[in-house]
Scaffold this active site. Structure first.
Site, PDB file in Angstrom:
ATOM      1  N   GLY A   1       0.803  -1.208   0.000  1.00 36.85           N
ATOM      2  CA  GLY A   1       0.000   0.000   0.000  1.00 36.85           C
ATOM      3  C   GLY A   1       0.838   1.261   0.000  1.00 36.85           C
ATOM      4  O   GLY A   1       1.311   1.729  -1.038  1.00 36.85           O
ATOM      5  N   CYS A   2       1.033   1.819   1.181  1.00 40.28           N
ATOM      6  CA  CYS A   2       1.664   3.130   1.280  1.00 40.28           C
ATOM      7  C   CYS A   2       3.155   3.113   0.969  1.00 40.28           C
ATOM      8  O   CYS A   2       3.699   4.112   0.496  1.00 40.28           O
ATOM      9  CB  CYS A   2       1.392   3.719   2.658  1.00 40.28           C
ATOM     10  SG  CYS A   2      -0.378   4.019   2.935  1.00 40.28           S
ATOM     11  N   VAL A   3       3.826   1.993   1.216  1.00 33.79           N
ATOM     12  CA  VAL A   3       5.248   1.909   0.849  1.00 33.79           C
ATOM     13  C   VAL A   3       5.393   1.931  -0.665  1.00 33.79           C
ATOM     14  O   VAL A   3       6.180   2.706  -1.226  1.00 33.79           O
ATOM     15  CB  VAL A   3       5.895   0.650   1.452  1.00 33.79           C
ATOM     16  CG1 VAL A   3       7.292   0.416   0.866  1.00 33.79           C
ATOM     17  CG2 VAL A   3       5.978   0.776   2.963  1.00 33.79           C
TER      18      VAL A   3
ATOM     19  N   SER B   1       4.488   5.361  -2.107  1.00 35.05           N
ATOM     20  CA  SER B   1       5.515   6.368  -1.828  1.00 35.05           C
ATOM     21  C   SER B   1       6.747   6.146  -2.687  1.00 35.05           C
ATOM     22  O   SER B   1       7.374   7.105  -3.157  1.00 35.05           O
ATOM     23  CB  SER B   1       5.878   6.344  -0.341  1.00 35.05           C
ATOM     24  OG  SER B   1       4.751   6.659   0.458  1.00 35.05           O
TER      25      SER B   1
END
Length: 212
Positions: A152-154, A157
């Site tokens: 997800g966020c990794v 980013s």
């Protein structure tokens, strides 16, 4: 299984994926959403992230000692409208309403003086935040990235880091996910299309090189 992986690797290389990126001269450490929501076994978002946290703490301590910027992100909503469609799509984000203990950093990773904290509303640490101009102003060219969750966020980013012109180095053992399958699958895809996937020891070498 190894042969299947080799075939898959060869297929991607043959298609033109998997080019290499080298670290630049000025790295920063970006730890994405390493908060209690993913560390508390009673949390619905628990991601068994304890081992990744231990590696992140090692990297943060080394980075601070070397003068390498440490950037931590968290998520906090007042009413959820800040998260738009993302908040609607993922009801679990209600665990990040303002004041929730699940949004807090663990004691081991409490921000220190000089650390930067970026509060975000969407998966990427870049989207809707001042992260990119802050990095540019400090001459940062490389991001060592760890956190939750890998898929997800990794990943989001790392992709935005690439798109903004920073070298993304995702530290595999400083990341965690709900299940090893999305963790490994996304590391494979990051390695093929987005950045480099390294381990914590290699990340420490990058930090030490910055000190030198």
């Amino acid at each position: 299984m190894a042969a299947e992986k080799s075939d898959l690797d060869n297929d991607y290389v043959g298609a033109g994926f998997g080019g290499g990126l080298e670290p630049g001269k000025r790295p920063a450490l970006l730890l994405v959403d390493m908060v209690m929501a993913y560390l508390d076994p009673q949390s619905p978002l628990y991601a068994q992230g304890e081992a990744a946290l231990a590696q992140a703490v090692r990297l943060a301590d080394a980075a601070r000692a070397a003068g390498v910027p440490v950037i931590l992100t968290n998520v906090e909503y007042v009413d959820g409208k800040e998260g738009g469609m993302f908040f609607r799509k993922v009801p679990g984000l209600r665990n990040f309403m303002a004041g929730s203990p699940l949004g807090a950093f663990p004691e081991e990773l409490t921000p220190r003086p000089g650390d930067r904290v970026i509060t975000k509303f969407y998966p990427s640490a870049f989207f809707g935040t001042a992260l990119a101009p802050m990095l540019v102003a400090e001459g940062i060219d490389t991001l060592l990235i760890g956190g939750y969750s890998t898929s997800g966020c990794v990943r989001a980013s790392a992709l935005d880091a690439l798109c903004h012109g920073f070298v993304p180095l995702v530290v595999a053992d400083a990341c965690a996910d709900r299940d090893p399958r999305p963790h490994e699958g996304n590391l494979f895809d990051i390695r093929a299309k987005i950045g480099e996937v390294i381990d914590a020891e290699t990340a420490l070498d990058v930090i030490r090189a910055a000190l030198a």
